[in-house]
Design a protein around this motif. Structure first.
Motif, PDB file in Angstrom:
ATOM      1  N   LYS A 178       0.861  -1.190   0.000  1.00 49.32           N
ATOM      2  CA  LYS A 178       0.000   0.000   0.000  1.00 49.32           C
ATOM      3  C   LYS A 178       0.891   1.232   0.000  1.00 49.32           C
ATOM      4  N   TYR A 195       1.287   4.774   1.476  1.00 52.74           N
ATOM      5  CA  TYR A 195       0.816   5.688   2.525  1.00 52.74           C
ATOM      6  C   TYR A 195       1.351   7.076   2.196  1.00 52.74           C
ATOM      7  N   LEU A 221       0.257  -3.526   4.098  1.00 52.29           N
ATOM      8  CA  LEU A 221      -0.883  -3.136   4.929  1.00 52.29           C
ATOM      9  C   LEU A 221      -0.693  -3.704   6.332  1.00 52.29           C
ATOM     10  N   GLY A 271      -6.500   8.015   7.378  1.00 59.38           N
ATOM     11  CA  GLY A 271      -6.854   7.852   5.959  1.00 59.38           C
ATOM     12  C   GLY A 271      -7.538   9.051   5.361  1.00 59.38           C
ATOM     13  N   LEU A 298      -2.307  -0.374  10.590  1.00 60.32           N
ATOM     14  CA  LEU A 298      -3.019   0.406   9.578  1.00 60.32           C
ATOM     15  C   LEU A 298      -3.432  -0.480   8.405  1.00 60.32           C
ATOM     16  N   LEU A 330      -9.452   3.031   7.501  1.00 59.54           N
ATOM     17  CA  LEU A 330      -8.190   3.117   6.766  1.00 59.54           C
ATOM     18  C   LEU A 330      -8.261   4.168   5.659  1.00 59.54           C
ATOM     19  N   THR A 347      -5.420   5.932   3.246  1.00 63.85           N
ATOM     20  CA  THR A 347      -4.085   5.921   3.873  1.00 63.85           C
ATOM     21  C   THR A 347      -3.379   7.276   3.730  1.00 63.85           C
TER      22      THR A 347
END
Ligand code: FMN
Length: 438
Positions: free
Chosen positions: A245, A247, A263, A289, A305, A317, A320
Protein backbone atom coordinates in the motif's frame (compact mmCIF):
# COMPACT_ATOMS: atom_id res chain seq x y z
CA UNK A 1 8.54 -14.50 -0.02
CA UNK A 2 9.31 -10.81 -0.54
CA UNK A 3 11.02 -8.68 2.10
CA UNK A 4 8.03 -6.71 3.43
CA UNK A 5 9.75 -3.40 2.79
CA UNK A 6 10.89 -4.14 -0.77
CA UNK A 7 8.84 -1.76 -2.88
CA UNK A 8 6.40 -3.26 -5.33
CA UNK A 9 4.09 -0.46 -6.43
CA UNK A 10 6.77 2.21 -6.28
CA UNK A 11 9.75 0.15 -7.38
CA UNK A 12 10.12 1.91 -10.75
CA UNK A 13 9.64 5.43 -9.45
CA UNK A 14 13.33 6.27 -9.16
CA UNK A 15 14.36 4.94 -12.57
CA UNK A 16 15.49 7.45 -15.14
CA UNK A 17 12.51 8.66 -17.20
CA UNK A 18 10.48 6.11 -15.24
CA UNK A 19 7.29 7.31 -16.95
CA UNK A 20 8.46 6.30 -20.44
CA UNK A 21 7.40 3.10 -22.16
CA UNK A 22 11.05 2.18 -22.73
CA UNK A 23 11.87 2.37 -19.00
CA UNK A 24 8.71 0.48 -18.09
CA UNK A 25 9.44 -2.33 -20.54
CA UNK A 26 13.05 -2.44 -19.40
CA UNK A 27 11.77 -3.13 -15.88
CA UNK A 28 9.61 -6.00 -17.12
CA UNK A 29 6.51 -3.97 -17.89
CA UNK A 30 3.75 -5.41 -20.12
CA UNK A 31 4.96 -8.97 -19.53
CA UNK A 32 2.03 -9.51 -17.18
CA UNK A 33 -0.30 -8.39 -19.97
CA UNK A 34 1.18 -10.91 -22.41
CA UNK A 35 0.69 -13.60 -19.80
CA UNK A 36 -2.88 -12.48 -18.97
CA UNK A 37 -3.92 -12.56 -22.63
CA UNK A 38 -3.08 -16.27 -22.78
CA UNK A 39 -5.45 -17.01 -19.89
CA UNK A 40 -9.26 -17.11 -19.90
CA UNK A 41 -10.79 -13.86 -18.58
CA UNK A 42 -12.51 -15.78 -15.77
CA UNK A 43 -9.12 -17.06 -14.63
CA UNK A 44 -7.93 -13.48 -14.21
CA UNK A 45 -11.01 -12.62 -12.14
CA UNK A 46 -10.42 -15.73 -10.02
CA UNK A 47 -6.74 -14.79 -9.55
CA UNK A 48 -7.60 -11.29 -8.35
CA UNK A 49 -10.26 -12.73 -6.05
CA UNK A 50 -7.72 -15.18 -4.60
CA UNK A 51 -5.18 -12.41 -4.09
CA UNK A 52 -7.56 -10.69 -1.66
CA UNK A 53 -6.92 -7.30 -3.30
CA UNK A 54 -9.25 -4.69 -1.80
CA UNK A 55 -10.09 -1.34 -3.37
CA UNK A 56 -7.59 1.40 -2.57
CA UNK A 57 -10.07 4.28 -3.11
CA UNK A 58 -11.24 4.31 0.50
CA UNK A 59 -13.91 1.70 1.12
CA UNK A 60 -11.76 -1.42 0.68
CA UNK A 61 -14.31 -3.41 -1.33
CA UNK A 62 -12.88 -6.73 -2.63
CA UNK A 63 -11.79 -6.05 -6.21
CA UNK A 64 -12.21 -9.50 -7.73
CA UNK A 65 -15.72 -9.71 -6.31
CA UNK A 66 -16.60 -6.34 -7.83
CA UNK A 67 -15.38 -7.55 -11.23
CA UNK A 68 -17.41 -10.73 -10.94
CA UNK A 69 -20.62 -8.69 -10.58
CA UNK A 70 -20.33 -7.58 -14.22
CA UNK A 71 -22.95 -9.68 -16.01
CA UNK A 72 -21.38 -11.89 -18.66
CA UNK A 73 -24.19 -12.91 -20.96
CA UNK A 74 -23.76 -13.73 -24.66
CA UNK A 75 -22.31 -10.86 -26.69
CA UNK A 76 -25.01 -10.85 -29.39
CA UNK A 77 -27.07 -7.90 -30.66
CA UNK A 78 -28.72 -5.96 -27.84
CA UNK A 79 -26.04 -6.94 -25.33
CA UNK A 80 -24.82 -3.91 -23.43
CA UNK A 81 -21.17 -2.89 -23.64
CA UNK A 82 -19.11 -3.12 -20.47
CA UNK A 83 -16.87 -0.37 -19.21
CA UNK A 84 -13.95 0.22 -16.88
CA UNK A 85 -13.76 3.66 -15.28
CA UNK A 86 -10.63 4.51 -13.33
CA UNK A 87 -11.18 6.91 -10.47
CA UNK A 88 -8.20 9.29 -10.55
CA UNK A 89 -9.99 12.18 -8.88
CA UNK A 90 -7.90 11.98 -5.69
CA UNK A 91 -9.76 14.68 -3.78
CA UNK A 92 -9.65 13.44 -0.19
CA UNK A 93 -7.64 15.97 1.87
CA UNK A 94 -4.14 14.65 2.52
CA UNK A 95 -4.30 11.98 -0.17
CA UNK A 96 -1.33 12.02 -2.48
CA UNK A 97 -0.66 8.60 -3.97
CA UNK A 98 -2.54 8.38 -7.26
CA UNK A 99 -1.07 11.54 -8.76
CA UNK A 100 2.52 10.43 -7.96
CA UNK A 101 1.71 7.00 -9.44
CA UNK A 102 0.44 8.59 -12.64
CA UNK A 103 3.44 10.91 -12.81
CA UNK A 104 6.13 8.33 -12.08
CA UNK A 105 4.65 5.13 -13.47
CA UNK A 106 1.68 5.75 -15.79
CA UNK A 107 2.24 2.50 -17.68
CA UNK A 108 1.57 0.40 -14.57
CA UNK A 109 -1.90 1.98 -14.55
CA UNK A 110 -2.38 1.44 -18.27
CA UNK A 111 -1.22 -2.18 -18.12
CA UNK A 112 -3.62 -2.69 -15.18
CA UNK A 113 -6.45 -1.17 -17.22
CA UNK A 114 -5.84 -3.50 -20.17
CA UNK A 115 -5.73 -6.61 -17.98
CA UNK A 116 -8.85 -5.51 -16.08
CA UNK A 117 -10.78 -4.79 -19.27
CA UNK A 118 -9.77 -8.15 -20.69
CA UNK A 119 -11.03 -9.84 -17.51
CA UNK A 120 -14.40 -8.06 -17.44
CA UNK A 121 -14.75 -8.11 -21.26
CA UNK A 122 -14.78 -4.33 -21.65
CA UNK A 123 -13.57 -2.67 -24.84
CA UNK A 124 -13.64 0.88 -23.51
CA UNK A 125 -11.96 2.42 -20.50
CA UNK A 126 -12.09 6.00 -19.22
CA UNK A 127 -9.49 7.35 -16.80
CA UNK A 128 -11.15 10.25 -14.95
CA UNK A 129 -8.41 12.55 -13.62
CA UNK A 130 -9.20 15.60 -11.50
CA UNK A 131 -9.10 18.70 -13.67
CA UNK A 132 -6.53 20.66 -11.67
CA UNK A 133 -4.01 17.84 -12.06
CA UNK A 134 -2.76 19.04 -15.41
CA UNK A 135 0.64 17.35 -15.32
CA UNK A 136 -0.71 13.84 -14.63
CA UNK A 137 -3.34 14.34 -17.33
CA UNK A 138 -0.63 15.14 -19.87
CA UNK A 139 1.57 12.33 -18.67
CA UNK A 140 -1.09 9.64 -18.77
CA UNK A 141 -2.30 10.87 -22.18
CA UNK A 142 1.24 10.62 -23.50
CA UNK A 143 1.62 7.12 -22.04
CA UNK A 144 -1.66 6.08 -23.69
CA UNK A 145 -0.32 7.33 -27.04
CA UNK A 146 2.87 5.32 -26.51
CA UNK A 147 0.82 2.22 -25.70
CA UNK A 148 -1.28 2.61 -28.87
CA UNK A 149 1.87 3.03 -30.97
CA UNK A 150 3.33 -0.19 -29.54
CA UNK A 151 0.15 -2.25 -30.08
CA UNK A 152 -0.80 -2.54 -26.40
CA UNK A 153 -3.99 -0.60 -27.13
CA UNK A 154 -6.34 -0.45 -30.09
CA UNK A 155 -7.44 -3.38 -32.26
CA UNK A 156 -6.27 -6.96 -31.80
CA UNK A 157 -3.90 -6.25 -28.91
CA UNK A 158 -0.70 -8.30 -29.32
CA UNK A 159 -2.54 -10.53 -31.78
CA UNK A 160 -4.98 -11.73 -29.11
CA UNK A 161 -8.15 -10.61 -30.84
CA UNK A 162 -8.93 -8.34 -27.90
CA UNK A 163 -9.67 -4.65 -28.65
CA UNK A 164 -9.46 -1.78 -26.19
CA UNK A 165 -9.62 2.01 -26.32
CA UNK A 166 -8.65 4.24 -23.40
CA UNK A 167 -9.72 7.86 -23.03
CA UNK A 168 -8.16 10.15 -20.43
CA UNK A 169 -10.88 12.52 -19.23
CA UNK A 170 -10.19 15.72 -17.29
CA UNK A 171 -12.82 16.33 -14.59
CA UNK A 172 -13.75 19.87 -13.70
CA UNK A 173 -12.31 19.60 -10.18
CA UNK A 174 -14.85 18.78 -7.47
CA UNK A 175 -14.43 16.53 -4.44
CA UNK A 176 -17.88 15.02 -5.01
CA UNK A 177 -16.79 13.81 -8.47
CA UNK A 178 -14.61 11.24 -6.70
CA UNK A 179 -17.79 9.56 -5.45
CA UNK A 180 -18.22 6.87 -8.06
CA UNK A 181 -21.76 7.66 -9.23
CA UNK A 182 -21.20 11.44 -9.27
CA UNK A 183 -18.08 10.67 -11.30
CA UNK A 184 -20.17 8.70 -13.80
CA UNK A 185 -22.66 11.57 -14.16
CA UNK A 186 -19.78 14.00 -14.63
CA UNK A 187 -18.25 11.70 -17.25
CA UNK A 188 -21.58 11.67 -19.09
CA UNK A 189 -21.44 15.47 -19.24
CA UNK A 190 -23.93 16.13 -16.46
CA UNK A 191 -23.50 17.98 -13.19
CA UNK A 192 -21.52 15.73 -10.82
CA UNK A 193 -23.98 14.61 -8.16
CA UNK A 194 -24.34 11.15 -6.63
CA UNK A 195 -26.93 8.73 -7.96
CA UNK A 196 -29.29 6.69 -5.85
CA UNK A 197 -27.93 3.16 -5.26
CA UNK A 198 -29.07 0.53 -6.17
CA UNK A 199 -28.70 0.10 -9.06
CA UNK A 200 -24.96 -0.15 -8.56
CA UNK A 201 -22.51 0.68 -11.36
CA UNK A 202 -21.82 -3.03 -11.93
CA UNK A 203 -25.30 -3.38 -13.43
CA UNK A 204 -26.09 0.21 -14.43
CA UNK A 205 -23.04 2.47 -14.56
CA UNK A 206 -21.69 4.58 -17.41
CA UNK A 207 -24.52 5.17 -19.92
CA UNK A 208 -26.55 2.67 -17.88
CA UNK A 209 -24.19 -0.13 -18.87
CA UNK A 210 -22.32 -2.54 -16.56
CA UNK A 211 -19.29 -0.63 -15.26
CA UNK A 212 -16.42 -1.32 -12.91
CA UNK A 213 -15.17 1.79 -11.09
CA UNK A 214 -11.77 1.28 -9.49
CA UNK A 215 -9.14 3.51 -7.95
CA UNK A 216 -5.76 4.13 -9.64
CA UNK A 217 -3.77 2.23 -7.00
CA UNK A 218 -6.18 -0.71 -7.19
CA UNK A 219 -5.72 -1.03 -10.94
CA UNK A 220 -1.96 -0.41 -10.78
CA UNK A 221 -1.71 -3.38 -8.38
CA UNK A 222 -3.21 -5.79 -10.92
CA UNK A 223 -0.14 -6.38 -13.17
CA UNK A 224 1.88 -7.27 -10.05
CA UNK A 225 -0.72 -9.85 -9.03
CA UNK A 226 -0.73 -11.38 -12.52
CA UNK A 227 3.09 -11.46 -12.56
CA UNK A 228 3.65 -12.62 -8.98
CA UNK A 229 0.55 -14.72 -8.29
CA UNK A 230 -2.00 -14.50 -5.53
CA UNK A 231 0.09 -16.30 -2.91
CA UNK A 232 3.00 -13.93 -3.36
CA UNK A 233 0.59 -10.98 -3.03
CA UNK A 234 -0.86 -12.48 0.13
CA UNK A 235 2.64 -12.84 1.59
CA UNK A 236 2.46 -9.08 2.21
CA UNK A 237 0.03 -7.34 4.55
CA UNK A 238 -2.48 -9.13 6.73
CA UNK A 239 -4.86 -11.99 6.10
CA UNK A 240 -7.90 -9.82 5.44
CA UNK A 241 -6.00 -6.84 4.06
CA UNK A 242 -3.25 -8.33 1.93
CA UNK A 243 -0.73 -6.62 -0.28
CA UNK A 244 1.40 -3.50 -0.43
CA UNK A 245 0.00 0.00 0.00
CA UNK A 246 1.17 3.54 -0.61
CA UNK A 247 0.82 5.69 2.53
CA UNK A 248 0.97 9.42 1.87
CA UNK A 249 2.43 11.16 4.90
CA UNK A 250 2.03 14.90 5.26
CA UNK A 251 2.31 17.48 8.02
CA UNK A 252 4.78 17.72 10.88
CA UNK A 253 7.23 14.98 9.96
CA UNK A 254 10.82 15.43 8.87
CA UNK A 255 10.34 13.87 5.43
CA UNK A 256 6.75 14.03 4.17
CA UNK A 257 6.01 11.98 1.08
CA UNK A 258 4.81 8.64 -0.23
CA UNK A 259 5.93 5.55 1.66
CA UNK A 260 5.16 2.08 0.44
CA UNK A 261 4.67 -0.56 3.10
CA UNK A 262 2.62 -3.72 3.60
CA UNK A 263 -0.88 -3.14 4.93
CA UNK A 264 -0.88 -3.37 8.70
CA UNK A 265 2.16 -1.17 9.32
CA UNK A 266 1.78 1.19 12.29
CA UNK A 267 2.22 4.95 12.51
CA UNK A 268 5.20 4.37 14.82
CA UNK A 269 6.94 2.48 12.00
CA UNK A 270 5.84 4.97 9.34
CA UNK A 271 7.20 7.84 11.43
CA UNK A 272 10.56 6.07 11.55
CA UNK A 273 10.52 5.86 7.76
CA UNK A 274 9.59 9.54 7.50
CA UNK A 275 12.41 10.70 9.77
CA UNK A 276 10.30 11.20 12.90
CA UNK A 277 8.35 14.23 14.10
CA UNK A 278 9.57 17.52 12.66
CA UNK A 279 11.99 19.32 14.98
CA UNK A 280 11.19 16.72 17.64
CA UNK A 281 7.92 18.43 18.62
CA UNK A 282 5.59 15.71 19.95
CA UNK A 283 2.64 14.30 18.05
CA UNK A 284 -0.82 15.49 19.04
CA UNK A 285 -3.28 14.05 16.50
CA UNK A 286 -3.37 12.43 13.07
CA UNK A 287 -5.68 11.02 10.45
CA UNK A 288 -5.11 7.43 9.31
CA UNK A 289 -6.85 7.85 5.96
CA UNK A 290 -7.68 11.45 5.14
CA UNK A 291 -9.87 13.99 6.87
CA UNK A 292 -13.01 11.85 6.40
CA UNK A 293 -11.59 9.26 8.81
CA UNK A 294 -11.92 9.86 12.57
CA UNK A 295 -8.82 11.35 14.19
CA UNK A 296 -6.32 9.31 16.14
CA UNK A 297 -4.01 10.55 18.91
CA UNK A 298 -0.57 9.65 20.26
CA UNK A 299 -2.28 6.71 21.99
CA UNK A 300 -2.85 5.10 18.60
CA UNK A 301 0.77 4.88 17.45
CA UNK A 302 0.67 1.07 17.40
CA UNK A 303 -2.67 0.56 15.67
CA UNK A 304 -2.16 -1.69 12.61
CA UNK A 305 -3.02 0.41 9.58
CA UNK A 306 -5.10 -2.10 7.66
CA UNK A 307 -8.86 -2.12 7.08
CA UNK A 308 -9.66 -4.13 10.21
CA UNK A 309 -7.06 -2.58 12.53
CA UNK A 310 -8.08 1.02 11.85
CA UNK A 311 -11.78 0.14 12.24
CA UNK A 312 -11.25 -1.78 15.48
CA UNK A 313 -9.54 1.29 16.97
CA UNK A 314 -12.50 3.50 16.03
CA UNK A 315 -11.45 4.99 12.71
CA UNK A 316 -11.08 3.85 9.09
CA UNK A 317 -8.19 3.12 6.77
CA UNK A 318 -9.69 5.37 4.07
CA UNK A 319 -7.09 6.39 1.51
CA UNK A 320 -4.09 5.92 3.87
CA UNK A 321 -3.58 9.69 3.84
CA UNK A 322 -1.68 10.05 7.09
CA UNK A 323 -1.80 13.71 8.13
CA UNK A 324 0.37 14.34 11.17
CA UNK A 325 -0.11 17.30 13.54
CA UNK A 326 2.16 18.28 16.40
CA UNK A 327 1.37 19.91 19.71
CA UNK A 328 1.40 23.43 18.29
CA UNK A 329 -1.84 22.88 16.35
CA UNK A 330 -5.23 23.78 17.78
CA UNK A 331 -7.65 20.90 17.21
CA UNK A 332 -10.78 23.12 16.90
CA UNK A 333 -8.95 25.27 14.33
CA UNK A 334 -7.96 22.25 12.21
CA UNK A 335 -11.48 20.86 12.45
CA UNK A 336 -12.90 24.23 11.37
CA UNK A 337 -10.66 24.26 8.28
CA UNK A 338 -11.72 20.72 7.29
CA UNK A 339 -15.38 21.54 7.85
CA UNK A 340 -15.07 24.63 5.67
CA UNK A 341 -13.79 22.29 2.95
CA UNK A 342 -16.78 19.94 3.30
CA UNK A 343 -19.24 22.84 3.28
CA UNK A 344 -17.63 24.18 0.11
CA UNK A 345 -17.59 20.76 -1.57
CA UNK A 346 -21.06 19.60 -0.51
CA UNK A 347 -22.90 19.17 -3.83
CA UNK A 348 -26.18 20.39 -2.36
CA UNK A 349 -28.26 17.44 -3.51
CA UNK A 350 -29.34 16.33 -0.03
CA UNK A 351 -30.49 18.47 2.87
CA UNK A 352 -28.56 16.90 5.78
CA UNK A 353 -25.19 17.47 4.13
CA UNK A 354 -25.97 20.81 2.46
CA UNK A 355 -27.54 22.42 5.54
CA UNK A 356 -25.58 20.50 8.17
CA UNK A 357 -22.14 21.43 6.89
CA UNK A 358 -23.29 25.07 6.63
CA UNK A 359 -24.38 25.17 10.27
CA UNK A 360 -21.30 23.30 11.48
CA UNK A 361 -19.07 25.93 9.87
CA UNK A 362 -21.09 28.73 11.46
CA UNK A 363 -20.63 27.21 14.91
CA UNK A 364 -16.95 26.27 14.50
CA UNK A 365 -16.00 29.71 13.18
CA UNK A 366 -17.83 31.31 16.09
CA UNK A 367 -16.02 29.05 18.56
CA UNK A 368 -12.58 29.58 17.09
CA UNK A 369 -13.16 33.32 17.19
CA UNK A 370 -13.89 33.13 20.90
CA UNK A 371 -17.65 33.40 20.78
CA UNK A 372 -18.74 29.82 21.42
CA UNK A 373 -20.81 28.39 24.25
CA UNK A 374 -20.75 25.00 25.93
CA UNK A 375 -24.11 24.29 24.35
CA UNK A 376 -22.47 24.62 20.91
CA UNK A 377 -20.58 21.37 21.51
CA UNK A 378 -23.84 19.46 21.96
CA UNK A 379 -25.41 21.27 19.02
CA UNK A 380 -22.52 20.18 16.80
CA UNK A 381 -22.87 16.57 17.96
CA UNK A 382 -26.60 16.75 17.28
CA UNK A 383 -26.05 18.12 13.77
CA UNK A 384 -23.46 15.40 13.09
CA UNK A 385 -25.97 12.81 14.28
CA UNK A 386 -28.45 14.16 11.75
CA UNK A 387 -25.92 13.95 8.90
CA UNK A 388 -24.29 10.59 9.63
CA UNK A 389 -26.12 7.82 7.79
CA UNK A 390 -28.80 10.25 6.61
CA UNK A 391 -27.05 11.97 3.73
CA UNK A 392 -27.22 10.81 0.13
CA UNK A 393 -23.58 9.73 -0.09
CA UNK A 394 -20.57 9.31 2.16
CA UNK A 395 -19.42 12.93 1.77
CA UNK A 396 -21.77 13.90 4.59
CA UNK A 397 -20.60 11.03 6.79
CA UNK A 398 -17.00 12.03 6.20
CA UNK A 399 -17.71 15.62 7.19
CA UNK A 400 -18.79 14.48 10.66
CA UNK A 401 -15.68 12.36 11.35
CA UNK A 402 -13.23 15.13 12.31
CA UNK A 403 -15.82 16.82 14.53
CA UNK A 404 -17.09 13.85 16.50
CA UNK A 405 -13.61 12.38 16.96
CA UNK A 406 -12.15 15.76 17.95
CA UNK A 407 -14.83 16.21 20.60
CA UNK A 408 -14.24 12.64 21.80
CA UNK A 409 -10.49 13.10 22.33
CA UNK A 410 -10.08 16.87 22.68
CA UNK A 411 -13.32 18.21 24.22
CA UNK A 412 -11.14 20.15 26.65
CA UNK A 413 -9.73 22.23 23.79
CA UNK A 414 -13.21 23.36 22.78
CA UNK A 415 -13.99 24.11 26.44
CA UNK A 416 -10.72 26.02 26.81
CA UNK A 417 -11.67 28.19 23.84
CA UNK A 418 -15.01 28.94 25.47
CA UNK A 419 -13.42 29.65 28.88
CA UNK A 420 -10.75 31.88 27.36
CA UNK A 421 -13.23 34.12 25.59
CA UNK A 422 -12.07 37.69 25.46
CA UNK A 423 -14.34 40.13 27.31
CA UNK A 424 -15.87 41.25 24.04
CA UNK A 425 -19.60 41.42 23.60
CA UNK A 426 -21.15 38.96 21.11
CA UNK A 427 -23.03 40.42 18.10
CA UNK A 428 -26.45 39.80 19.69
CA UNK A 429 -25.29 41.41 22.91
CA UNK A 430 -24.10 44.42 20.96
CA UNK A 431 -27.51 44.63 19.27
CA UNK A 432 -29.18 44.44 22.67
CA UNK A 433 -26.91 47.14 24.03
CA UNK A 434 -27.54 49.46 21.10
CA UNK A 435 -31.30 48.79 21.42
CA UNK A 436 -31.17 49.59 25.14
CA UNK A 437 -29.41 52.87 24.61
CA UNK A 438 -31.81 54.02 21.86
C1 FMN B 1 -17.11 12.23 -1.46
C2 FMN B 1 -16.34 11.05 -1.97
C3 FMN B 1 -15.15 11.23 -2.66
C4 FMN B 1 -14.45 10.14 -3.16
N1 FMN B 1 -13.28 10.36 -3.83
C5 FMN B 1 -12.61 9.33 -4.35
C6 FMN B 1 -11.42 9.56 -5.11
O1 FMN B 1 -10.98 10.70 -5.30
N2 FMN B 1 -10.77 8.47 -5.62
C7 FMN B 1 -11.25 7.19 -5.44
O2 FMN B 1 -10.67 6.25 -5.95
N3 FMN B 1 -12.36 6.95 -4.71
C8 FMN B 1 -13.05 7.99 -4.19
N4 FMN B 1 -14.21 7.75 -3.50
C9 FMN B 1 -14.67 6.34 -3.38
C10 FMN B 1 -15.44 5.91 -4.66
O3 FMN B 1 -16.81 6.24 -4.50
C11 FMN B 1 -15.32 4.41 -4.92
O4 FMN B 1 -15.61 3.72 -3.75
C12 FMN B 1 -13.95 3.98 -5.42
O5 FMN B 1 -13.54 4.71 -6.54
C13 FMN B 1 -13.99 2.51 -5.77
O6 FMN B 1 -12.71 2.08 -6.17
P1 FMN B 1 -11.95 0.92 -5.37
O7 FMN B 1 -12.91 -0.22 -5.21
O8 FMN B 1 -10.81 0.58 -6.25
O9 FMN B 1 -11.55 1.49 -4.05
C14 FMN B 1 -14.94 8.83 -2.97
C15 FMN B 1 -16.12 8.62 -2.25
C16 FMN B 1 -16.81 9.73 -1.75
C17 FMN B 1 -18.08 9.49 -0.99
Amino acid sequence: MTDPLTPVLTRNWRAERSWSLAAYEQAGGYRALRHALTAHPDQIIALVKDSGLRGRGGAGFPTGMKWSFIPQGPDGPGAKPKYLVVNADEGEPGTCKDIPTMMADPHSLIEGCIITCYAIRANFCAIYVRGEALHPIRRVRHAVEEAYAKGYLGKDILGSGFDLDIVVHAGAGAYICGEETALLDSLEGKRGQPRLKPPFPATSGLYASPTVVNNVETIASVPHIVAGGSEWFRSMGTEQSPGPKIYSISGHVERPGQYEAPLGITLRELLDMAGGMKDGIPLKFWTPGGSSTPLFTAEHLDVPLDFEGAAAAGSMLGTTAVQVFNETVSVPWAVMKWTEFYKHESCGKCTPCREGTYWLVQILERMVHGQGTEEDIDTMLDICDNILGRSFCALGDGATSPITSAIKYFRHEFLDLIAAQPAVARPEQLAELSGASA
